[in-house]
Write an enzyme that holds these catalytic residues in place. Structure first.
Site, short mmCIF file in Angstrom:
data_model
loop_
_atom_site.label_atom_id
_atom_site.label_comp_id
_atom_site.label_asym_id
_atom_site.label_seq_id
_atom_site.Cartn_x
_atom_site.Cartn_y
_atom_site.Cartn_z
N THR A 121 0.88 -1.09 0.06
CA THR A 121 -0.13 0.00 -0.06
C THR A 121 0.82 1.10 0.08
O THR A 121 0.37 2.08 -0.65
CB THR A 121 -0.90 -0.11 1.15
OG1 THR A 121 -1.85 -1.17 0.97
CG2 THR A 121 -1.41 1.24 1.31
N CYS A 391 -5.77 -8.59 4.00
CA CYS A 391 -5.07 -8.55 2.85
C CYS A 391 -3.55 -8.03 2.99
O CYS A 391 -2.99 -7.72 1.95
CB CYS A 391 -5.81 -7.45 1.91
SG CYS A 391 -7.05 -8.10 0.97
N PHE A 392 -3.23 -7.62 4.22
CA PHE A 392 -1.68 -7.25 4.48
C PHE A 392 -1.18 -6.12 3.82
O PHE A 392 -0.10 -5.98 3.35
CB PHE A 392 -0.86 -8.83 4.07
CG PHE A 392 -1.32 -9.57 4.55
CD1 PHE A 392 -1.67 -10.24 5.74
CD2 PHE A 392 -2.20 -10.78 3.39
CE1 PHE A 392 -2.38 -11.61 5.90
CE2 PHE A 392 -2.83 -12.03 3.67
CZ PHE A 392 -3.06 -12.48 4.94
N CYS A 393 -2.12 -5.17 3.55
CA CYS A 393 -1.51 -4.05 3.01
C CYS A 393 -1.28 -4.27 1.61
O CYS A 393 -0.10 -3.60 1.04
CB CYS A 393 -0.59 -3.32 3.70
SG CYS A 393 -1.28 -2.66 5.48
N ASN A 394 -1.74 -5.03 0.66
CA ASN A 394 -1.36 -5.56 -0.49
C ASN A 394 -2.63 -5.75 -1.31
O ASN A 394 -2.80 -7.17 -1.49
CB ASN A 394 -0.44 -6.47 -0.48
CG ASN A 394 0.29 -6.73 -1.90
OD1 ASN A 394 -0.36 -6.49 -2.95
ND2 ASN A 394 1.29 -7.14 -1.82
#
Length: 795
Positions: A121, A391-394
């Site tokens: 992100t 979503c793990f900043c992705n």
């Protein structure tokens, strides 16, 4: 290297934790902190912008750390510089703000900001700045980089110096996929897409934050122009410190607009005149850097090399753990042969050069349906297994692997799902996944505990004939059927069963009663208050209602030495602490007294403090040293007892339509459950859980009887005795229901069975609110045996 050489930050009090979120933040060894504390105790480190002896010591030590950082990445100081930042994200923002972007204007090509869709992100977020400056943003699918590559035509104009920036991760923080480091030279030389199609000067930002945590990075092999990193991902400590490694050839193009202390060679306050420092690091490190944290890096490097021998050893070790976990998890199947996990990976963990120490997946039931990541996370918490979900900043990788379209992402937002929440399924489709990641202190025992957890909690064994018959009977009974049942046995044999109308006892907790039978009256059977949040219940027969709920309910809570609320999720022994009113206190118990009145004037030693409950700020009053000492001795850690301040008001925020003032409860004034909903067959091993044991785990204020299982979920209003309540929604459950309230031990039930019976929706009980008359805020009394009159939603 051996695990016994590593002393993690997890002390004896927290033994048994299986930490599998090293991609989020790795753990630090005790030796690191001990040596750092010894260093700053022996030496005086002053502000590096001064020139006294303590300041010179700081400056010289920091310069040594810069060299050590460059040495770790094989980056000679003649070629690279280190700019310290607050983290990787701050380093990315620095590049976005300082890059010499040229806007796209008519008749002239402008700069392009390009990034892989598998970027973090914080990389994608750079477009928030560039788009406002007229810069073209170009997302690139990973497969396009090489598949659309082409040779630059001979004689093509090479004088164009329009600057473009291409960003890609050395390792995906979502899947652990490692992208070729050769892409750096390929883009710079314009051999790869998109550089091969656009004239100009191409610079490369290599996001190395995920990669360098467990893998070596040699900048002589891949001379990227900008390399952002975060040190806590490498060492665990210090946090809040990162760096931007800048190739000196590229540093000259970066432009500064803002200048802070230490960055100016000269400036005038009365005239627009400014000359920046000649040194690259000084030029971009605004203000006084976090110099003690930078000094701590010396000890971080010492500990890492002393314990492991170097990054190559770490890479081999962590890849071996990830590959072992991948092989076993991918081969795990249900009794009917369906796979247990859907693993999101580009390959099959063939080599540490293409795959990092990250495993991303979703679990599935025996029908092939995705099990929501929130359910997996809750169950993992019961086993003291720490993973990461979402979503793990992705978002790009999440969409790609999970098959979520842009339209679906927008619909999920409309359905209430936002990044970081626990809404794991929308219309049966996953919104995220589960990630386990390893660090150099991880062991094969960690892998085995995780795999055993999956097998025990989520692998469905072959169904027996008796189980099939019971399932069929329950389904038929809930539909009101009294016909012959045909049951297909797994081996193909067909059995015919004639069943009379099932008895109430046989359907308890599963079906509905005969609509023609006489309904038992709805009644209130139990009233519980929990004076100290997360501590033992106190049962009463008649009790006053206050403006915040049941009088004294969740009026106090226990916090740790940093003022953070302690709950049974982290400190299950809280359930063994019982609150008694003085006249009811049993003799012979180890006790401590606290005043019921909330008057700080009578207790001047009780200071006012700030705390948080479920993200809400609350003003509280400390209950003094005597209570703190008693609790600290019992729980084995420094803690305090605090209570909500009488002049502080906290309102419901998650359900503003039914907003009411709250005590230190999580979400609403009251929690109600029904016995019929509780009375399912929860068993731990061969031991059937007692109904009262299960009721105590759900920690409700009000327990009612006479209803059908989960009938209360559909109520909108109800009257208990003479008091009217509004239903404010269902209560989402976490791993805390797995704590036996009599012993403080943790079990997987009833959370596991609850999730299965509720179709993955881990809710139980309903929240209630009550508006009392303003002229008599404590006039209402609830009594056990009161009749309940409900009103359902809908037609």
């Amino acid at each position: 290297f051996s695990h016994h050489h590593f002393n993690s930050k997890i002390n004896n009090h927290n033994d048994g934790i299986t930490y599998l979120d090293h991609a989020g933040a790795t753990l630090y060894p005790e030796s690191l902190v001990r040596d750092f504390c010894s260093d700053i105790s022996r030496n005086i480190y002053g502000n590096p912008h001064s020139h006294n002896p303590s300041s010179r010591l700081t400056h010289d030590t920091m310069e040594g750390v810069r060299f050590r950082v460059l040495q770790h990445f094989n980056a000679p100081p003649e070629e690279y510089s280190v700019i310290f930042t607050s983290g990787c994200t701050a380093a990315l923002k620095l590049v976005a703000e300082s890059f010499p972007w040229r806007p796209q204007v008519e008749g002239a090509a402008g700069s392009h900001f390009c990034y892989l869709t598998d970027c973090h992100t914080s990389v994608v977020g750079m477009r928030g700045l560039t788009s406002g400056w007229g810069v073209v943003t170009l997302p690139v699918i990973p497969q396009e980089v090489e598949s659309r590559a082409k040779d630059v035509a001979e004689g093509e104009d090479v004088t164009c110096q329009t600057p473009h920036l291409f960003c890609y991760p050395a390792q995906s923080n979502f899947s652990g996929r490692k992208y070729p480091l050769s892409h750096v030279r390929g883009i710079q030389a314009r051999r790869l897409y998109p550089a091969c199609e656009l004239r100009g000067r191409w610079l490369v930002l290599l996001d190395a934050a995920s990669h360098v945590s467990c893998s070596p990075l040699n900048l002589q092999d891949c001379p990227a122009d900008f390399i952002p990193i975060s040190f806590y991902k490498m060492f665990g400590f210090p946090t809040g410190l990162g760096a931007l490694l800048v190739r000196n050839d590229a540093a000259g193009i970066l432009k500064k607009t803002y200048f802070g202390g230490g960055t100016a060679a000269a400036y005038l306050s009365g005239e627009h005149y400014y000359v920046h420092s000649a040194n690259i690091s000084d030029r971009f490190e605004d203000g006084t850097v976090s110099f003690l944290d930078i000094i701590a890096l010396n000890h971080s490097f010492d500990a890492l090399y002393k314990i492991t021998g170097g990054m190559h050893n770490i890479q081999q070790h962590t890849f071996g753990l990830a590959r072992y976990t991948y092989m076993l998890l991918s081969s795990l199947c249900h009794g009917n042969g369906r796979p247990v996990a859907r693993i999101y990976t580009e390959g099959q963990f063939e080599s540490p050069s293409t795959q990092g120490a990250i495993l991303n997946f979703n679990l599935m039931d025996s029908r092939g349906q995705i099990i929501g990541y929130s359910q997996v996370d809750r169950m993992a918490g019961l086993y003291n297994i720490h993973v990461r979900t979402g979503c793990f900043c992705n978002t790009g990788a999440c969409q790609s692997f999970l098959g979520i379209t842009n339209q679906q992402m927008k619909r999920n937002l409309q359905a209430g799902h936002v990044c970081g929440d626990s809404i794991d399924l929308v219309d049966g489709q996953p919104t995220g996944s589960v990630r386990v990641s390893f660090g150099y202190m991880s062991t094969f025992e960690d892998c085995q505990r995780f795999l055993n957890f999956v097998a025990e909690c989520f692998v469905e064994k072959p169904v027996t004939v008796d189980q099939l018959m019971m399932q069929k009977l329950k389904t038929a009974a809930s539909n009101g059927s009294n016909q012959n049942l045909t049951i297909k046995i797994p081996n193909g044999e067909i059995c015919k069963v004639v069943e009379e109308k099932p008895t109430e006892a046989s359907l308890r907790g599963f079906g509905r009663r005969d609509s023609n039978s006489q309904r038992e009256a709805y009644k209130l059977t139990n009233i519980y208050i929990y004076p100290i949040k997360s501590c033992a219940a106190y049962e009463v027969h008649d009790w006053l209602l206050g403006p915040l709920g049941l009088l004294y309910d969740r009026g106090w809570m226990v916090v740790n030495e940093n003022g953070v609320c302690l709950s049974q999720k982290r400190e299950p022994r809280l359930c063994l602490i019982q609150f008694f009113f003085l006249s009811h206190c049993p003799a012979g118990m180890d006790t401590i007294s606290v005043p019921l009145e909330n008057n700080i004037q009578k207790h001047p030693s009780h200071r006012v403090c700030q705390s948080k409950v479920c993200g809400d700020r609350v003003e509280t009053v400390d209950c003094g040293d005597e209570a703190a000492s008693w609790l600290s001795d019992f729980l084995g850690q420094p803690c305090r007892l605090i209570r909500q301040s009488s002049n502080f008001t906290r309102d419901m925020k998650k359900r503003p339509a039914t907003s009411m003032p709250l005590s230190l409860v999580n979400e609403a004034q009251y929690l109600m459950i029904s016995r019929a909903s509780v009375e399912q067959d929860y068993s731990e091993g061969d031991q059937l859980l007692d109904t009262q044991n299960v009721i105590s785990r759900f920690r409700a204020n009000l327990v009612i009887t006479g209803v059908e299982p989960f009938e209360e979920d559909n109520w909108s209003h109800l009257i208990i005795g003479n008091t009217q309540f509004v239903v404010a929604g269902q209560c989402g459950r976490c791993q805390m229901v797995g704590v036996d309230q009599e012993t403080g031990t943790k079990t997987k039930e009833p959370l596991l069975s609850l999730s299965a019976s509720r179709g993955g929706k881990v809710t139980f009980g309903v929240y209630l609110t009550c508006q009392l008359p303003k002229d008599s805020p404590t006039a209402s009394v609830l009594s056990v045996g009161s009749v309940i009159k409900p009103e359902s939603e809908g037609p």
